[in-house]
Design a protein around this motif. Structure first.
Motif, mmCIF file in Angstrom:
data_model
loop_
_atom_site.group_PDB
_atom_site.id
_atom_site.type_symbol
_atom_site.label_atom_id
_atom_site.label_comp_id
_atom_site.label_asym_id
_atom_site.label_seq_id
_atom_site.Cartn_x
_atom_site.Cartn_y
_atom_site.Cartn_z
ATOM 1 N N HIS A 487 -20.125 -8.082 49.967
ATOM 2 C CA HIS A 487 -19.609 -9.356 50.352
ATOM 3 C C HIS A 487 -19.036 -10.359 49.104
ATOM 4 N N ARG A 488 -19.838 -10.084 48.307
ATOM 5 C CA ARG A 488 -19.581 -11.200 46.995
ATOM 6 C C ARG A 488 -18.807 -10.599 45.885
ATOM 7 N N TYR A 489 -18.708 -9.127 45.625
ATOM 8 C CA TYR A 489 -18.035 -8.741 44.660
ATOM 9 C C TYR A 489 -17.302 -7.576 44.811
ATOM 10 N N GLU A 490 -16.192 -7.349 44.099
ATOM 11 C CA GLU A 490 -15.357 -6.269 43.897
ATOM 12 C C GLU A 490 -15.973 -5.208 42.948
ATOM 13 N N PHE A 491 -16.031 -3.826 43.336
ATOM 14 C CA PHE A 491 -16.419 -2.961 42.415
ATOM 15 C C PHE A 491 -15.431 -1.785 42.119
ATOM 16 N N GLU A 492 -15.409 -1.182 40.767
ATOM 17 C CA GLU A 492 -14.867 0.318 40.569
ATOM 18 C C GLU A 492 -16.058 0.947 39.995
ATOM 19 N N LEU A 493 -15.776 2.095 40.142
ATOM 20 C CA LEU A 493 -16.751 3.381 39.724
ATOM 21 C C LEU A 493 -16.157 4.062 38.465
ATOM 22 N N TYR A 494 -16.976 4.080 37.308
ATOM 23 C CA TYR A 494 -16.613 4.414 36.106
ATOM 24 C C TYR A 494 -17.285 5.873 35.699
ATOM 25 N N GLN A 495 -17.907 6.618 36.816
ATOM 26 C CA GLN A 495 -18.285 7.939 36.418
ATOM 27 C C GLN A 495 -18.078 8.852 37.581
ATOM 28 N N GLN A 496 -17.850 10.221 37.141
ATOM 29 C CA GLN A 496 -17.500 11.199 38.202
ATOM 30 C C GLN A 496 -18.778 11.692 38.833
ATOM 31 N N VAL A 497 -19.941 11.827 38.449
ATOM 32 C CA VAL A 497 -20.965 12.291 39.283
ATOM 33 C C VAL A 497 -22.481 11.146 38.934
ATOM 34 N N LEU A 498 -23.065 11.301 39.977
ATOM 35 C CA LEU A 498 -24.413 10.640 39.733
ATOM 36 C C LEU A 498 -25.545 11.542 39.451
ATOM 37 N N GLU A 499 -25.898 11.654 38.297
ATOM 38 C CA GLU A 499 -26.971 12.719 37.789
ATOM 39 C C GLU A 499 -28.004 11.954 37.963
ATOM 40 N N SER A 500 -29.321 12.936 38.418
ATOM 41 C CA SER A 500 -30.539 12.299 38.682
ATOM 42 C C SER A 500 -31.712 13.161 38.101
ATOM 43 N N HIS A 501 -32.761 12.511 37.975
ATOM 44 C CA HIS A 501 -33.931 13.272 37.523
ATOM 45 C C HIS A 501 -35.156 12.842 38.558
ATOM 46 N N GLU A 502 -35.993 13.338 38.452
ATOM 47 C CA GLU A 502 -37.080 13.464 39.794
ATOM 48 C C GLU A 502 -38.424 13.401 39.249
ATOM 49 N N GLY A 503 -39.263 12.394 39.672
ATOM 50 C CA GLY A 503 -40.609 12.233 39.648
ATOM 51 C C GLY A 503 -41.365 12.654 40.911
ATOM 52 N N PHE A 504 -41.854 12.009 41.618
ATOM 53 C CA PHE A 504 -42.286 12.065 43.038
ATOM 54 C C PHE A 504 -40.918 11.729 43.646
ATOM 55 N N SER A 505 -40.183 10.714 43.288
ATOM 56 C CA SER A 505 -38.885 10.373 44.063
ATOM 57 C C SER A 505 -37.674 10.900 42.992
ATOM 58 N N LYS A 506 -36.408 10.835 43.516
ATOM 59 C CA LYS A 506 -35.269 11.200 42.755
ATOM 60 C C LYS A 506 -34.524 9.832 42.454
ATOM 61 N N LYS A 507 -34.650 9.763 41.027
ATOM 62 C CA LYS A 507 -33.886 8.539 40.503
ATOM 63 C C LYS A 507 -32.557 8.843 39.710
ATOM 64 N N PRO A 508 -31.501 8.055 40.088
ATOM 65 C CA PRO A 508 -30.400 8.192 39.219
ATOM 66 C C PRO A 508 -30.437 7.800 37.776
ATOM 67 N N ASP A 509 -29.974 8.531 36.952
ATOM 68 C CA ASP A 509 -29.901 8.147 35.449
ATOM 69 C C ASP A 509 -29.270 6.885 35.221
ATOM 70 N N GLU A 510 -28.115 7.032 35.626
ATOM 71 C CA GLU A 510 -27.207 5.536 35.259
ATOM 72 C C GLU A 510 -26.318 5.667 36.396
ATOM 73 N N CYS A 511 -25.727 4.563 36.597
ATOM 74 C CA CYS A 511 -24.484 4.307 37.295
ATOM 75 C C CYS A 511 -23.684 2.924 36.909
ATOM 76 N N TRP A 512 -22.590 3.625 36.106
ATOM 77 C CA TRP A 512 -21.553 2.683 35.607
ATOM 78 C C TRP A 512 -20.688 2.200 36.323
ATOM 79 N N LEU A 513 -20.526 0.927 36.779
ATOM 80 C CA LEU A 513 -19.392 0.244 37.568
ATOM 81 C C LEU A 513 -18.842 -0.947 36.865
ATOM 82 N N GLY A 514 -17.579 -1.186 37.400
ATOM 83 C CA GLY A 514 -16.971 -2.558 36.903
ATOM 84 C C GLY A 514 -17.466 -3.464 37.980
#
Length: 522
Positions: A487-514
């Motif tokens: 509601h407050r912001y506009e965003f644009e996506l700067y990466q093609q895929v969302l890579e993740s690694h897992e401990g007990f749960s699965k965590k995105p490595d990074e998520c670069w946005l504008g």
């Protein structure tokens, strides 16, 4: 000469020991599983699946095994993974009497909490106490604390957005840490009475007490949580290795065990700080409506309060569940909404923002839960992102306890067999979801579009009596975070895929946005 004889003897006995320890049970104790396909090594030991956990990719390794061998796969010497929606009923349903596997013992620090306690009676006792903290009335009272933290969060995002790095006015931001900071601060506020201050500081930092009555030191909360999940998930599959893990040359284990201790220290410091403040507070002062206060006030069936060590373990459970799952899922929701818009321009963001604009006043800095809790397209976007990312991605292992075993389709699994259903794999099963299974399509969640198998299959908070007790709080946080942000912001996506690694749960490595403020918010 003696040394030479010893070496010769060892070279002869070692293979014999390996055969007796790993191979013989395959033909004797576990011969009933011989017909179930799977990786060769997995038929003799848990080494294969433990290596997947060590590499932070257990969910991907198990998914690969199912794609190669089929819906029922042997992933350990006594562990069968069932990648079918119907498996959820078999493995996790009320009344089947299954126990949590010994895997969960690796997650215990201090005394067991509601998450890792294995005894059914003890789990029922704990859950009855904790359930009061997550009743509808209690969850409603949490919103004030969430709102305060959300306002601090948007102040930081406003600051970042005010320094654009792109010619179109967008500033670059890695959304993953900022999702972590807001999730940690909210659960700190709810479970311990005060936020950890990560949002204001803009860094991963918590107070911890590593030794009883020791000094308070600063420790990285999210990093500690991640390492703790990774090492515990690995050692849970190789429990005999746990007493010796700190001596292994791989620093993964020594650093991970240190993180287990540090995370417990964070909970000790936070609980102690809150209880000390309670003792100093004037009598008659209004109680604070949060999880820890409800746990302090709770009594068991005999009228006894929760002991302090148990209180710390339950608060630690809330810290882990409330920060890790919400932060990882919120980041994934940002990515998948923007990915869906990129794949089909004009089909996601305009609809979402139109729905939010109609519900949230233009002058509002943040959304209220009343404004966003029933927004259908927002909820469909969140559910679709949860399906695609599957923060709780692994199969949660259960031990068959019935004397007659359990039947799943054509296979009878006897007492003692470990079974699990991998959430990531069933959430990406084209036979269930269709050929567009890997596409972000929120409208698949329209009531008339869901098939019975899809309804059964969706398993983000587990299933049955051990399902996540805090899922209503998680949905509330996600709706507030995502609703406020779009509601407050506009965003644009700067990466093609969302890579993740897992401990007990699965965590995105990074998520670069504008990020930039919307014209209506400037």
């Amino acid at each position: 000469m003696g040394l030479e004889r010893f070496l010769v003897l060892a070279s002869v006995l070692a293979p014999v020991w390996l055969v007796l320890y790993y191979v013989l049970p395959y033909f004797t104790t576990y011969k009933h599983l011989q017909h179930i396909p799977g990786p060769v090594v997995a038929k003799f030991s848990n080494i294969w699946v433990a290596l997947g956990a060590r590499n932070g990719k257990k969910f991907a390794w198990v998914d690969w095994a199912h794609r190669k061998y089929g819906p029922v796969v042997r992933i350990g010497f006594n562990h069968v993974s069932i990648a079918q929606p119907e498996g959820l009923q078999t493995v996790y349903a009320h009344g089947n009497g299954f126990l949590k596997d010994h895997f969960y013992e690796a997650f215990v620090s201090g005394v067991p909490g509601v998450f890792n306690v294995r005894d059914r009676v003890e789990h029922t006792r704990k859950r009855k106490i904790i359930a009061h903290a997550f009743s509808p009335g209690a969850v409603h009272a949490f919103e004030t604390h969430m709102a305060d933290n959300l306002r601090r969060w948007i102040r930081q995002l406003d600051r970042i957005a005010s320094y654009p790095t792109k010619s179109n006015g967008f500033a670059q931001i890695n959304m993953m840490p900022w999702c972590t900071y807001i999730a940690f601060d909210i659960i700190g506020d709810l479970a311990f009475g005060a936020p950890f201050g990560m949002v204001d500081k803009g860094r991963d930092e918590c107070e911890a007490q590593l030794e009883p009555h020791g000094p308070i030191v600063l420790a990285p909360g999210a990093e500690t949580l991640n390492r703790r999940g990774e090492v515990s998930s690995t050692l849970g599959l190789m429990l005999s290795l746990r007493p010796w893990a700190k001596y292994l040359p791989d620093p993964f284990f020594s650093n991970g065990l240190k993180s287990v201790k540090n995370l417990h220290g964070i909970a000790v410091a936070a609980v102690s700080k809150r209880l000390d403040a309670n003792e100093k507070a004037e009598k008659g002062q209004k109680q604070r409506n949060d999880i820890l206060d409800m746990l302090v006030q709770a009594k068991d069936s005999k009228g006894n309060p929760m002991p302090r060590d148990e209180l710390i373990s339950e608060a630690l459970t809330q810290l882990i569940a409330g920060s890790d799952t919400v932060s990882n899922t919120a980041c994934a929701v940002f990515y998948w909404i923007l990915h869906g818009e990129r794949a089909a321009p004009g089909t996601i963001i305009p609809r979402l923002q139109a729905e939010l604009d109609a519900a949230i006043p233009e002058s509002a800095d943040i959304a209220s839960h009343a404004e966003v809790k029933s927004l259908p397209f927002l909820r469909r976007c969140i559910d679709e992102a949860i399906r695609l990312h599957s923060t709780s991605a692994i199969g949660l292992p259960r031990i068959v306890t019935s004397a007659t075993g359990v039947q799943h389709q054509d296979t009878l699994f006897p007492t003692g067999t470990v079974l699990s259903v991998p959430s990531y794999t069933i959430h990406h099963d084209a036979e269930v979801w269709g050929d567009d299974v890997d596409e972000f399509k929120p409208d698949r969640w329209l009531p008339g579009n869901l098939t019975p198998r899809q309804k059964i299959c969706f398993n983000p908070f587990s299933f049955g009596p051990r399902a996540c007790v805090g899922q209503n709080v998680a949905h509330m946080e996600l709706a507030l975070i995502v609703g406020t942000a779009f509601h407050r912001y506009e965003f644009e996506l700067y990466q093609q895929v969302l890579e993740s690694h897992e401990g007990f749960s699965k965590k995105p490595d990074e998520c670069w946005l504008g990020i930039r403020k919307r014209a209506t918010q400037v």
